[in-house]
Motif scaffolding. Structure first.
Motif, PDB file in Angstrom:
ATOM      1  N   THR A 160      -6.449   2.662   1.333  1.00  0.00           N
ATOM      2  CA  THR A 160      -6.971   1.213   1.623  1.00  0.00           C
ATOM      3  C   THR A 160      -6.913   0.377   0.390  1.00  0.00           C
ATOM      4  OG1 THR A 160      -8.682   2.226   3.001  1.00  0.00           O
ATOM      5  CG2 THR A 160      -9.020  -0.085   2.225  1.00  0.00           C
ATOM      6  N   GLU A 161      -6.602  -0.949   0.560  1.00  0.00           N
ATOM      7  CA  GLU A 161      -6.444  -1.973  -0.433  1.00  0.00           C
ATOM      8  C   GLU A 161      -7.047  -3.351   0.083  1.00  0.00           C
ATOM      9  OE1 GLU A 161      -5.385  -1.838  -3.523  1.00  0.00           O
ATOM     10  OE2 GLU A 161      -4.653   0.042  -3.560  1.00  0.00           O
ATOM     11  N   GLN A 199       0.759   5.946   0.224  1.00  0.00           N
ATOM     12  CA  GLN A 199       0.073   6.903   0.881  1.00  0.00           C
ATOM     13  C   GLN A 199       0.810   8.202   0.472  1.00  0.00           C
ATOM     14  OE1 GLN A 199      -2.801   7.099   3.171  1.00  0.00           O
ATOM     15  NE2 GLN A 199      -2.878   9.387   2.715  1.00  0.00           N
ATOM     16  N   GLN A 214      -7.067  11.490   2.952  1.00  0.00           N
ATOM     17  CA  GLN A 214      -7.780  10.307   3.175  1.00  0.00           C
ATOM     18  C   GLN A 214      -6.903   8.908   3.483  1.00  0.00           C
ATOM     19  OE1 GLN A 214     -10.344   9.410   0.021  1.00  0.00           O
ATOM     20  NE2 GLN A 214     -11.581   7.750   1.007  1.00  0.00           N
ATOM     21  N   ASN A 215      -6.928   8.161   4.226  1.00  0.00           N
ATOM     22  CA  ASN A 215      -6.239   6.939   4.559  1.00  0.00           C
ATOM     23  C   ASN A 215      -6.218   5.968   3.315  1.00  0.00           C
ATOM     24  OD1 ASN A 215      -5.065   7.661   7.073  1.00  0.00           O
ATOM     25  ND2 ASN A 215      -6.766   7.025   8.150  1.00  0.00           N
ATOM     26  N   ASN A 237      -3.509   4.004   8.876  1.00  0.00           N
ATOM     27  CA  ASN A 237      -3.492   5.119   9.621  1.00  0.00           C
ATOM     28  C   ASN A 237      -2.477   6.296   9.552  1.00  0.00           C
ATOM     29  OD1 ASN A 237      -4.585   7.115  11.433  1.00  0.00           O
ATOM     30  ND2 ASN A 237      -4.612   5.671  13.208  1.00  0.00           N
ATOM     31  N   ILE A 290       0.757  -1.028   0.186  1.00  0.00           N
ATOM     32  CA  ILE A 290       0.069   0.049   0.017  1.00  0.00           C
ATOM     33  C   ILE A 290       0.915   1.323   0.095  1.00  0.00           C
ATOM     34  CG2 ILE A 290      -0.043   0.151   2.574  1.00  0.00           C
ATOM     35  CD1 ILE A 290      -3.387   0.508   2.103  1.00  0.00           C
ATOM     36  N   SER A 305      -5.155  -1.466   5.291  1.00  0.00           N
ATOM     37  CA  SER A 305      -5.451  -0.082   5.344  1.00  0.00           C
ATOM     38  C   SER A 305      -4.332   0.609   6.386  1.00  0.00           C
ATOM     39  CB  SER A 305      -6.909   0.145   5.823  1.00  0.00           C
ATOM     40  OG  SER A 305      -6.938  -0.292   7.208  1.00  0.00           O
TER      41      SER A 305
END
Lengths: 117, 116
Positions: free
Chosen positions: B60-61, B51, B57-58, B67, B49, B65
């Motif tokens: 997600t896959e 970011q 927004q966090n 934080n 993942i 996910s």
């Protein structure tokens, strides 16, 4: 995702010989390739950054004459361990960066386990 | 220089349960990217993942996910409904913005065991 092929997966050699490891991006042109070294149960340690057509940039403490890097094309980089010694035994990993919508994601090869006798 | 710290050398979780892996980083840059990579016993590094720091927004896959707490410089990975195939070494990684090159800085790794 993009595929990076690294060859060989394992090599055993005698002390004093040289070993070449190839890293190929199979379905994309890699802007930059990286070479890492990983000791058992440890993180990846960056050895050098390789850009096509230019000299590699080595991290501090990495001997450039010991670890020769050639990046002859946008799909191939090679790492040659010259005059290998038992302390060079390690797991070597390459990665290639593909500029996909400016995300510059790194994709990794499967690694090469080098054992120097 | 940027640093990435994973304070949990080992973690374990029961199959089907949820586990959270911690990661903190230090940087003075405002534009950067964070990643979680998985390294199974085959030792093939797999991107789990990513970011972008500018996104609130966090990411997600599927069962994975994050934080992302930018002010706290924290980037934890949550694995839901853990499966046996999730067992691996997990590395948190940092990359600076587009103008600072694409090199990654890795954390020390967290070895995740999934118990049946």
């Amino acid at each position: 995702g993009a595929v990076v092929s690294q060859h060989p997966s394992r090599v055993i050699c005698k002390s004093g010989t040289s070993v070449k490891i190839e890293c190929r991006s199979l379905d994309f042109q890699a802007t930059t390739m990286f070479w890492y070294r990983q000791f058992p149960k440890q993180s990846l340690m960056l050895m050098a950054t390789s850009n096509e057509g230019s000299k590699a940039t080595y991290e501090q403490g990495v001997e450039k004459d010991k670890f020769l890097i050639n990046h002859a094309s946008l799909t191939l980089s090679t790492l040659t361990v010259t005059s290998a010694h038992p302390e060079d035994s390690s797991f070597y990993i390459c990665s290639a960066t593909v500029s996909l919508l400016a995300k510059n994601i790194q994709y990794f090869g499967a690694g090469t386990r080098l054992s120097v006798l | 220089a940027q640093t990435v710290t994973q304070s949990q050398p080992e973690m374990s979780v029961q199959e089907a349960e949820t586990v959270t892996l911690s990661c903190t980083y230090d940087t003075s840059e405002s534009d950067y990217y964070l990643f979680w990579y998985k390294q199974p016993p085959s030792r093939q590094m797999i991107l789990v993942i990513r970011q972008e720091a500018y996104k609130q927004q966090n990411a997600t896959e599927n069962r994975f996910s994050v934080n992302f707490q930018k002010a706290a410089k924290s980037f934890s990975l949550k694995i839901s409904d853990s499966q046996l195939g999730d067992a691996a070494m997990y590395f948190c990684a940092y990359r600076g913005g587009l103008t600072s090159g694409s090199r990654l800085t890795f954390g020390e790794g967290t070895q995740l065991t999934v118990n049946p």
